[in-house]
Every structure is written in structure tokens, then in C-alpha cells.
Design a protein around this motif. Structure first.
Motif: not given
Length: 50
Positions: A1-4, A6-8, A11-14
Motif C-alpha cells: 500500500m505504501v508503494a502505491d 509513493n508511486s501516486y 506521478w502527481f508531482c510529475a
């Protein structure tokens, strides 16, 4: 869940950074509101006629 999360977050920052760097011409908030008001006024005029 933490990986999700962090990846979100990455993605959002990008996406935000890409939007900030977008060199296409921008539409001001005033232009958007004027266009919206013109559309509202046109719809109202169309409804007032029998």
C-alpha cells in the motif's frame, strides 16, 4: 500500500511539474469567466422566447 502511495505521489508531482512547464498559451481566469457568462446569457435569452 505504501508503494502505491509513493508511486501516486511521484506521478502527481510529475503531472504538476509538466503543467507548470507547459509553454502553450494560457487562458486567463477572466477570459474563462467571460466566456461562461456569455454562454449563460445566450441560454437565458433563448429560454425567454416562447
Amino acid at each position: 500500500m505504501v508503494a502505491d502511495v509513493n508511486s501516486y505521489d511521484a506521478w502527481f508531482c510529475a503531472q504538476v511539474q509538466a503543467a507548470l512547464e507547459d509553454a502553450r498559451s494560457r487562458t486567463s481566469q477572466v477570459q474563462v469567466m467571460q466566456a461562461a457568462q456569455a454562454l449563460i446569457d445566450a441560454k437565458r435569452q433563448g429560454q425567454s422566447k416562447p
